[in-house]
Design a protein around this motif. Structure first.
Motif, PDB file in Angstrom:
ATOM      1  N   LEU A   1      -0.288   7.921 -13.880  1.00  0.00           N
ATOM      2  CA  LEU A   1       0.463   6.804 -13.310  1.00  0.00           C
ATOM      3  C   LEU A   1       0.093   5.488 -13.973  1.00  0.00           C
ATOM      4  N   TRP A   2       1.094   4.617 -14.159  1.00  0.00           N
ATOM      5  CA  TRP A   2       0.824   3.243 -14.546  1.00  0.00           C
ATOM      6  C   TRP A   2       0.371   2.488 -13.310  1.00  0.00           C
ATOM      7  N   LEU A   3      -0.723   1.741 -13.420  1.00  0.00           N
ATOM      8  CA  LEU A   3      -1.257   0.976 -12.290  1.00  0.00           C
ATOM      9  C   LEU A   3      -1.314  -0.498 -12.657  1.00  0.00           C
ATOM     10  N   ASN A   4      -1.023  -1.365 -11.693  1.00  0.00           N
ATOM     11  CA  ASN A   4      -1.099  -2.800 -11.970  1.00  0.00           C
ATOM     12  C   ASN A   4      -2.543  -3.282 -11.887  1.00  0.00           C
ATOM     13  N   ASN A   5      -2.735  -4.580 -11.928  1.00  0.00           N
ATOM     14  CA  ASN A   5      -4.096  -5.124 -11.945  1.00  0.00           C
ATOM     15  C   ASN A   5      -4.869  -4.855 -10.661  1.00  0.00           C
ATOM     16  N   ARG A   6      -4.163  -4.526  -9.587  1.00  0.00           N
ATOM     17  CA  ARG A   6      -4.818  -4.204  -8.311  1.00  0.00           C
ATOM     18  C   ARG A   6      -4.978  -2.698  -8.135  1.00  0.00           C
ATOM     19  N   GLY A   7      -4.621  -1.937  -9.166  1.00  0.00           N
ATOM     20  CA  GLY A   7      -4.757  -0.488  -9.085  1.00  0.00           C
ATOM     21  C   GLY A   7      -3.673   0.188  -8.268  1.00  0.00           C
ATOM     22  N   LEU A   8      -2.512  -0.469  -8.138  1.00  0.00           N
ATOM     23  CA  LEU A   8      -1.422   0.068  -7.324  1.00  0.00           C
ATOM     24  C   LEU A   8      -0.320   0.648  -8.199  1.00  0.00           C
ATOM     25  N   GLY A   9       0.202   1.792  -7.789  1.00  0.00           N
ATOM     26  CA  GLY A   9       1.258   2.460  -8.522  1.00  0.00           C
ATOM     27  C   GLY A   9       2.643   1.997  -8.109  1.00  0.00           C
TER      28      GLY A   9
ATOM     29  N   ASP B   1       4.748   1.163  -4.585  1.00  0.00           N
ATOM     30  CA  ASP B   1       4.515   2.169  -3.545  1.00  0.00           C
ATOM     31  C   ASP B   1       3.553   3.239  -4.052  1.00  0.00           C
ATOM     32  N   PRO B   2       2.238   2.992  -3.957  1.00  0.00           N
ATOM     33  CA  PRO B   2       1.244   3.955  -4.439  1.00  0.00           C
ATOM     34  C   PRO B   2       1.311   5.305  -3.735  1.00  0.00           C
ATOM     35  N   VAL B   3       1.669   5.309  -2.451  1.00  0.00           N
ATOM     36  CA  VAL B   3       1.736   6.569  -1.701  1.00  0.00           C
ATOM     37  C   VAL B   3       2.827   7.470  -2.266  1.00  0.00           C
ATOM     38  N   LEU B   4       4.021   6.931  -2.429  1.00  0.00           N
ATOM     39  CA  LEU B   4       5.126   7.728  -2.956  1.00  0.00           C
ATOM     40  C   LEU B   4       4.879   8.096  -4.416  1.00  0.00           C
ATOM     41  N   ALA B   5       4.320   7.175  -5.185  1.00  0.00           N
ATOM     42  CA  ALA B   5       4.045   7.447  -6.599  1.00  0.00           C
ATOM     43  C   ALA B   5       3.062   8.598  -6.761  1.00  0.00           C
ATOM     44  N   THR B   6       2.038   8.642  -5.914  1.00  0.00           N
ATOM     45  CA  THR B   6       1.033   9.701  -5.996  1.00  0.00           C
ATOM     46  C   THR B   6       1.587  11.030  -5.486  1.00  0.00           C
ATOM     47  N   SER B   7       2.374  10.972  -4.395  1.00  0.00           N
ATOM     48  CA  SER B   7       2.934  12.198  -3.816  1.00  0.00           C
ATOM     49  C   SER B   7       4.062  12.766  -4.655  1.00  0.00           C
ATOM     50  N   ARG B   8       4.810  11.887  -5.303  1.00  0.00           N
ATOM     51  CA  ARG B   8       5.950  12.311  -6.120  1.00  0.00           C
ATOM     52  C   ARG B   8       5.850  11.687  -7.513  1.00  0.00           C
ATOM     53  N   PRO B   9       4.972  12.197  -8.367  1.00  0.00           N
ATOM     54  CA  PRO B   9       4.836  11.628  -9.717  1.00  0.00           C
ATOM     55  C   PRO B   9       6.139  11.654 -10.511  1.00  0.00           C
ATOM     56  N   ASP B  10       7.049  12.567 -10.142  1.00  0.00           N
ATOM     57  CA  ASP B  10       8.332  12.640 -10.846  1.00  0.00           C
ATOM     58  C   ASP B  10       9.205  11.419 -10.567  1.00  0.00           C
ATOM     59  N   LEU B  11       8.850  10.641  -9.531  1.00  0.00           N
ATOM     60  CA  LEU B  11       9.613   9.437  -9.195  1.00  0.00           C
ATOM     61  C   LEU B  11       8.871   8.162  -9.601  1.00  0.00           C
ATOM     62  N   ALA B  12       7.753   8.305 -10.309  1.00  0.00           N
ATOM     63  CA  ALA B  12       6.859   7.166 -10.543  1.00  0.00           C
ATOM     64  C   ALA B  12       6.976   6.601 -11.956  1.00  0.00           C
TER      65      ALA B  12
ATOM     66  N   SER C   1       0.833  -1.208   0.000  1.00  0.00           N
ATOM     67  CA  SER C   1       0.000   0.000   0.000  1.00  0.00           C
ATOM     68  C   SER C   1       0.869   1.262   0.000  1.00  0.00           C
ATOM     69  N   GLY C   2       2.141   1.111   0.406  1.00  0.00           N
ATOM     70  CA  GLY C   2       3.040   2.258   0.510  1.00  0.00           C
ATOM     71  C   GLY C   2       3.036   2.917   1.867  1.00  0.00           C
ATOM     72  N   TYR C   3       2.127   2.492   2.755  1.00  0.00           N
ATOM     73  CA  TYR C   3       2.046   3.098   4.086  1.00  0.00           C
ATOM     74  C   TYR C   3       3.073   2.490   5.036  1.00  0.00           C
ATOM     75  N   VAL C   4       3.553   3.324   5.954  1.00  0.00           N
ATOM     76  CA  VAL C   4       4.504   2.937   6.990  1.00  0.00           C
ATOM     77  C   VAL C   4       3.722   2.751   8.280  1.00  0.00           C
ATOM     78  N   PHE C   5       3.858   1.588   8.915  1.00  0.00           N
ATOM     79  CA  PHE C   5       2.938   1.208   9.991  1.00  0.00           C
ATOM     80  C   PHE C   5       3.497   1.366  11.398  1.00  0.00           C
ATOM     81  N   TYR C   6       4.363   2.322  11.599  1.00  0.00           N
ATOM     82  CA  TYR C   6       4.862   2.619  12.939  1.00  0.00           C
ATOM     83  C   TYR C   6       4.985   4.133  13.072  1.00  0.00           C
ATOM     84  N   ASN C   7       5.255   4.599  14.262  1.00  0.00           N
ATOM     85  CA  ASN C   7       5.380   6.030  14.506  1.00  0.00           C
ATOM     86  C   ASN C   7       6.750   6.506  14.038  1.00  0.00           C
TER      87      ASN C   7
END
Length: 239
Positions: free
Chosen positions: A189-197, A158-169, A110-116
């Motif tokens: 953005l190019w997305l895979n079959n699950r809609g993830l960047g 990493d959909p989160v980084l791809a969406t936040s930084r399209p220049d890196l996607a 999902s691209g999310y980081v799961f800790y503080n």
């Protein structure tokens, strides 16, 4: 022709892994030594603690002092690892079977980081979702029962980084060709079959972003970092 394509893909994948490992090792002096280890046929970075000359309190807590030679692990999502029953269940399994390790999602597809996290980029990109909670207590409890703890970090999906930084996607040529503007954006953005960047495997900024997460996680006492999805995008329209 298929054999040639397979060889080329394998070579490119190995090249990306080499770049990432080089970037990890080619940073400022660190108390980490990186070595390769196998977990169920996959590769991981094992972080071994060296004694620093001056600063002794480098980690919030130490890694497992006597890691197992053969690792038999269970995989848990961050949501599972953040529940009250998680440690109890893992300890029960480890005490009655050959299980001696656990893999926990720290950053999944999902691209999310799961800790503080205290990392500026993680907060800037809105990537933090603290599902684990008290990560220090979690690892301390697992270590007290000689359970080897592995952090899983998904790299280039990493959909989160791809969406936040399209220049890196990675972007879709088809979408770009169908628009009046040639400029890339989060809409192209190019997305895979699950809609993830995906982000660009050749980008040193992407490497550094993930290396920063790995270093921060290592300081909490994780015994090993498992880098996953170290490859080019697939499972979608590759034309």
């Amino acid at each position: 022709m298929e054999n040639k394509i397979t060889i080329i893909i394998a070579f490119l994948s190995a090249l990306v892994v080499g770049f990432l490992l080089f970037a990890f090792l080619d940073k400022e002096p660190s108390p980490f030594v990186a070595t390769l280890a196998n977990i169920s046929g996959g590769s991981a970075i094992e972080l071994l603690v060296e004694e620093p000359e001056e600063e002794i309190d480098v980690y919030k807590q130490n890694t497992l002092p006597n890691p197992p030679e053969i690792i038999n692990g269970l995989y848990y999502t961050a949501a599972s690892a953040g529940t009250q029953s998680f440690i109890k269940r893992v300890v029960e399994i480890a005490s009655t079977t050959d299980i001696n390790a656990v893999v926990i999602d720290i950053k999944d597809s999902s691209g999310y980081v799961f800790y503080n996290s205290n990392l500026v980029d993680v907060k800037k990109y809105g990537a933090e979702r603290d599902r684990i909670g008290d990560i220090d207590t979690l690892i301390k409890e697992l270590h007290s029962h000689d359970i080897y703890v592995i952090a899983r970090i998904v790299i280039f999906q990493d959909p989160v980084l791809a969406t936040s930084r399209p220049d890196l996607a990675i972007h879709s040529r088809e979408i770009l060709n169908s628009t009046s503007s040639p400029a890339t954006s989060s809409d192209t953005l190019w997305l895979n079959n699950r809609g993830l960047g995906w982000v660009d495997p050749a980008s040193s900024e992407v490497w550094d972003y993930n290396i920063g997460i790995a270093k921060e996680v290592a300081k909490t006492g994780f015994d090993e970092i498992n880098f996953d999805y170290i490859r080019f995008p697939s499972d979608g329209d590759l034309e």
